[in-house]
Design an enzyme around this catalytic site. Structure first.
Site, PDB file in Angstrom:
ATOM      1  N   CYS A 107     -15.149  95.604  21.285  1.00  0.00           N
ATOM      2  CA  CYS A 107     -14.616  94.835  22.409  1.00  0.00           C
ATOM      3  C   CYS A 107     -15.047  95.384  23.769  1.00  0.00           C
ATOM      4  CB  CYS A 107     -13.099  94.788  22.324  1.00  0.00           C
ATOM      5  SG  CYS A 107     -12.515  93.947  20.844  1.00  0.00           S
ATOM      6  N   TYR A 156     -22.400  72.486   8.908  1.00  0.00           N
ATOM      7  CA  TYR A 156     -22.965  73.614   9.650  1.00  0.00           C
ATOM      8  C   TYR A 156     -24.477  73.487   9.798  1.00  0.00           C
ATOM      9  CZ  TYR A 156     -25.380  77.836  10.578  1.00  0.00           C
ATOM     10  OH  TYR A 156     -26.275  78.703  11.128  1.00  0.00           O
ATOM     11  N   GLU A 178     -32.251  78.406   7.743  1.00  0.00           N
ATOM     12  CA  GLU A 178     -30.812  78.125   7.677  1.00  0.00           C
ATOM     13  C   GLU A 178     -30.319  78.055   6.232  1.00  0.00           C
ATOM     14  OE1 GLU A 178     -28.653  78.327   9.893  1.00  0.00           O
ATOM     15  OE2 GLU A 178     -29.901  78.397  11.677  1.00  0.00           O
ATOM     16  N   GLY A 219     -30.340  84.553  -4.766  1.00  0.00           N
ATOM     17  CA  GLY A 219     -29.068  84.031  -5.243  1.00  0.00           C
ATOM     18  C   GLY A 219     -28.800  82.593  -4.830  1.00  0.00           C
ATOM     19  N   ASP A 231     -19.801  78.496  11.844  1.00  0.00           N
ATOM     20  CA  ASP A 231     -20.022  79.272  10.625  1.00  0.00           C
ATOM     21  C   ASP A 231     -18.939  80.349  10.579  1.00  0.00           C
ATOM     22  OD1 ASP A 231     -20.776  81.030  12.597  1.00  0.00           O
ATOM     23  OD2 ASP A 231     -22.342  81.956  11.381  1.00  0.00           O
ATOM     24  N   TRP A 239     -37.507  83.517  12.532  1.00  0.00           N
ATOM     25  CA  TRP A 239     -37.231  82.098  12.747  1.00  0.00           C
ATOM     26  C   TRP A 239     -36.837  81.797  14.190  1.00  0.00           C
ATOM     27  CZ3 TRP A 239     -35.025  85.288   9.130  1.00  0.00           C
ATOM     28  CH2 TRP A 239     -33.768  85.805   9.445  1.00  0.00           C
TER      29      TRP A 239
END
Length: 365
Positions: free
Chosen positions: A213, A132, A49, A93, A150, A36
């Site tokens: 990090c 969203y 989405e 689902g 999100d 996408w």
DNA sequence: TAACCGTGGTC
DNA sequence: TGACCAAGGTT
């Protein structure tokens, strides 16, 4: 004079500019090649989405292109039968997503001449498109400067800003602050890429448990270096279940016995599944396979028993409507995820390859 | 506001 | 085996 709420966000303009540049640069060098991301078609982005809501990228990759092959435009989707839409959604689902998107496609065709609404505010009015998703479609497809929040962005912002569990404010207030921060940070010259960069950072670097990090492009701007309050856990339980795989041979083809769930069910209404066994206990000699199936808060340990047409007394067929379905048509039905999984693992020749296109309307309607 | 709606991979 | 988790929306 800035509103009080915004004044609490510690983001200086020079920091913002640096963070945008670093994040976009990182994103453009590290982005995953996802299907996408090769289009700006608002319909295709919408499909992606919706599929991605609470669903892993890997699961969506498998289904996205097949869905678009069958329903390449919003007009095609609007004209489809709901059962066909659900058949292509089987196993993903949250089936309400598919029903709502189908309904929204009809609205787009009937009220907007088949043209997708072109702003976040207008998209938001369609069923299944919330805060969203409207921001994601509008920023990616149209370049509208609206920030997405999100689960990834929420975590990234909380870590960047150092907003943790010590704060006493309610969840609603925290959510407002996070959205505010994301809006301030958004690069208005590249909102689609920027939003995806924030999510990509959360998905691949700023991980929930062990964030990377040392490799993070924003580490110098981060207040916490990865600390994050542990989310509360939901309790899971285990159950057993048993279903029958009943296949009969007709003159020219084989058929399988399936049962349709009632439309009144709250979970997976109207979808097709294997007939349940009246007695979960049976001799191992009859076991075809065993699978685990996780639904919501339950891990089901499921045994599948081979049975035959005259084994009817084994089956619990009180309420649901059951039907013999040609094996070659079975994948064209809206199957529950469990039924689909079992059938695809059962080594049934008629199902050897998942067809790229829906079979012609199955005879089970 | 919080409960509800599905799933498969993975540890 | 049990538990966690993923690009939310609706009611």
């Amino acid at each position: 004079m800035a509103p009080v709420k915004e004044a609490r966000i510690d983001l200086k303009p020079e920091d913002t500019a640096q963070m945008r540049a670093k994040l976009l640069d990182w994103y453009r060098r590290h982005l995953r090649d996802l299907p996408w991301r090769r289009t700006r078609d608002p319909y295709a982005i919408w499909v992606s989405e919706i599929m991605l809501q609470q669903t892993r990228v890997a699961a969506v990759v498998e289904r996205y292109e097949q869905f678009l092959k069958n329903f390449p435009t919003v007009v095609a989707l609007a004209h489809a039968a709901e059962a066909d839409v659900l058949a292509l959604w089987s196993g993903l689902g949250y089936y309400r997503r598919a029903r709502m998107m189908h309904k929204a496609a009809k609205t787009v065709v009937e009220q907007f001449g088949g043209v997708m609404p072109a702003s976040a505010a207008a998209l938001r009015d369609l069923p299944g498109i919330g805060v969203y998703t409207s921001a994601a479609i509008a920023s990616i497809a149209y370049g509208e400067p609206v920030a997405v929040v999100d689960g990834n962005v929420e975590r990234v912002v909380q870590r960047l800003a150092g907003w943790g569990s010590e704060s006493r404010e309610g969840q609603a207030e925290l959510n407002r602050k996070i959205a505010d921060y994301a809006t301030r940070l958004l690069d208005p010259t590249a909102p689609g890429d920027f939003n995806q960069a924030m999510m990509e950072l959360g998905a691949t670097m700023c991980l929930p448990k062990a964030p990377l990090c040392l490799a993070c492009p924003l580490r110098e701007h981060c207040k916490t270096q990865g600390e994050h309050p542990a989310p509360t856990r939901a309790r899971m339980r285990s159950e057993t279940a048993a279903y029958a795989l009943v296949i009969r041979s007709q003159a020219r083809y084989r058929e399988i016995l399936l049962e349709q769930r009632s439309e009144a069910e709250t979970v997976m209404p109207g979808m097709w599944e294997l007939p349940a066994l009246a007695d979960k206990e049976f001799d191992e000699r009859h076991q075809r396979m065993a699978v685990r199936h996780a639904i919501m808060q339950v891990n089901y340990y499921v045994r599948i028993r081979t049975a035959f047409e005259d084994d009817a007394e084994l089956l619990a067929l009180p309420s649901g409507q059951h039907k013999w379905i040609r094996l070659r048509d079975v994948l064209g039905l809206p199957l529950t995820g469990l039924a689909r999984k079992v059938l695809l693992r059962a080594d049934i020749p008629e199902l050897a390859a998942v067809p790229p296109m829906l079979p012609a309307r199955a005879s089970a309607g």
